[in-house]
Design an enzyme around this catalytic site. Structure first.
Site, PDB file in Angstrom:
ATOM      1  N   LYS A 144       0.960 -14.998  -2.200  1.00 15.84           N
ATOM      2  CA  LYS A 144       1.987 -13.965  -2.113  1.00 15.84           C
ATOM      3  C   LYS A 144       1.880 -13.257  -0.765  1.00 15.84           C
ATOM      4  CE  LYS A 144       2.881  -9.688  -4.344  1.00 15.84           C
ATOM      5  NZ  LYS A 144       2.520  -8.707  -5.340  1.00 15.84           N
TER       6      LYS A 144
ATOM      7  N   LYS B 106     -10.239  -5.011  -8.865  1.00 24.96           N
ATOM      8  CA  LYS B 106     -10.498  -3.908  -7.931  1.00 24.96           C
ATOM      9  C   LYS B 106     -11.939  -3.442  -8.001  1.00 24.96           C
ATOM     10  CE  LYS B 106      -5.975  -1.888  -7.062  1.00 24.96           C
ATOM     11  NZ  LYS B 106      -5.175  -0.659  -7.092  1.00 24.96           N
TER      12      LYS B 106
ATOM     13  N   LYS C 229       0.391  -7.190   2.739  1.00 23.62           N
ATOM     14  CA  LYS C 229       0.079  -6.477   3.977  1.00 23.62           C
ATOM     15  C   LYS C 229      -1.426  -6.410   4.213  1.00 23.62           C
ATOM     16  CE  LYS C 229       1.061  -2.369   1.332  1.00 23.62           C
ATOM     17  NZ  LYS C 229       2.192  -1.596   0.889  1.00 23.62           N
TER      18      LYS C 229
END
Ligand code: TRP
Length: 345
Positions: A210, A128, A213
């Site tokens: 995977k 991140k 969204k």
């Protein structure tokens, strides 16, 4: 001394404490079919056997910059979605993290028992901070201690986690053990909960990745609120292979993924699915999977729409949840404050 023995009931008659399962989900948009099959659907099924606690982790979402009105809206929607997916607030504790002050309090205290080095090794932090290089804030760094607090406050036995959160749960266990060694038994050490049907749902457009969204190709993912027609169309476009044989085998990532999804929804085994579609092309199979998914999600979408029109009910439900969660979490936070040496108010 007077009789101290007669007052307590013998151990055997005490009602057994149900094991506690706890999980949180961030309010960053609608769940995908992957979240639903891999997690949220199972949460609903576990309510009978466990004492479950589910919350919307809005404090965790602040680690990346949010648009305030949007975050509020998404938090309410995520809460409604939990209920729409079958979580019953009469059976499970459902609440919003920021409504229960003990989360932030325990998060801070645990920060002071967490080493810089441990947090630096967290792979999610490394990912991140690389992705949001312009906002590597302290919250992003200490995110795992806040999450540890969420879990330890409720003395959870099990935490259903996906692969991406396993390291954070390991960290929680280390931290709890460390605290217990320093101050005596305070926290229950949580274990990962691996669901029996742990289908991992992959992208419909790149079945080696995977389902997510944040995929730039909207055909790669299904959300639980997608319109049935959209769902069927996305499955029609799913990437497969040129073999035209419905069977589960290494190298057939696209078909394997569709078979896993179909199996998770219909409960049929791979063998049964192979027989069902023997001699048929992929077209018929893809259509069947799309229709099965659309049917499965129909009640979720309808219940969500109904709940969003009943704000009064949603508000009353999350308030009641916060009240219960506050009462439960107070037991742990009060103990912790005393142990670390904070003067009682
Ligand atoms: N970090 C989790 C996620 O992003 C959400 C979360 C916050 C959580 N606190 C938790 C999950 C406690 C399980 C238990 O998916």
């Amino acid at each position: 001394m007077e009789s101290t023995t007669v007052t307590t009931a013998p151990e055997a008659v005490k009602p057994e404490r149900k094991k506690v399962i706890l999980s949180g989900i961030q309010p960053t948009g609608v769940f995908t079919l992957g979240n639903y099959i891999g997690a949220v659907r199972n949460w609903g099924q576990m309510q009978e056997d466990y004492q479950c606690a589910y919350f919307i982790a809005d404090l965790h979402s602040l680690t990346v910059r949010q648009e305030p009105a949007q975050l509020r809206k998404q938090t309410l929607e995520a809460f409604a979605l939990l209920l729409a997916c079958g979580i019953d607030p009469q059976k499970s504790l459902c609440f919003i993290q920021s409504h229960v002050p003990a989360h932030a309090e325990l998060g801070w205290i645990l920060d002071c028992y967490t080493q810089f080095g441990e947090l630096s090794r967290m792979t999610q932090f490394k990912d991140k901070s690389a992705r949001h290089a312009d906002n590597v804030n302290a919250g992003l760094f200490t995110y795992p201690s806040l999450m540890a607090g969420d879990i330890l406050l409720y003395q959870a036995d099990f935490v259903p986690v996906g692969a991406d959160q396993k390291q954070h749960l390991e960290f929680t266990r280390d931290l709890a053990t460390r605290f217990n060694n320093l101050y005596g038994q305070t926290f229950r050490i949580p274990e990962p909960y691996i669901p029996k049907t742990g289908a991992r749902v992959m992208s419909l457009q790149d079945p080696t990745k995977k389902m997510s969204k944040s995929d730039t190709n909207a055909n790669g993912f299904i959300t639980v609120l997608d319109d049935p027609k959209v769902i069927v169309n996305k499955f029609k476009r799913a990437i497969t292979d040129s073999e035209a044989q419905v069977c589960y085998r290494e190298g057939k990532d696209g078909i394997n993924n569709l078979m896993s999804i179909y199996s998770a929804i219909t409960g049929r085994t791979f063998e049964q699915i192979e027989q069902e579609f023997a001699g048929q092309g992929y077209g018929a199979f893809k259509l069947a999977v799309g229709e099965a998914v659309a049917e499965e999600l129909r009640p979720v979408r309808e219940e969500f729409a109904r709940l969003m029109k009943d704000k009064g009910y949603l508000e009353a439900t999350y308030r009641a949840g916060a009240e219960q969660a506050t009462a439960i979490s107070q037991r742990t936070i009060t103990k912790v404050k005393k142990k670390v040496g904070l003067l009682a108010p």
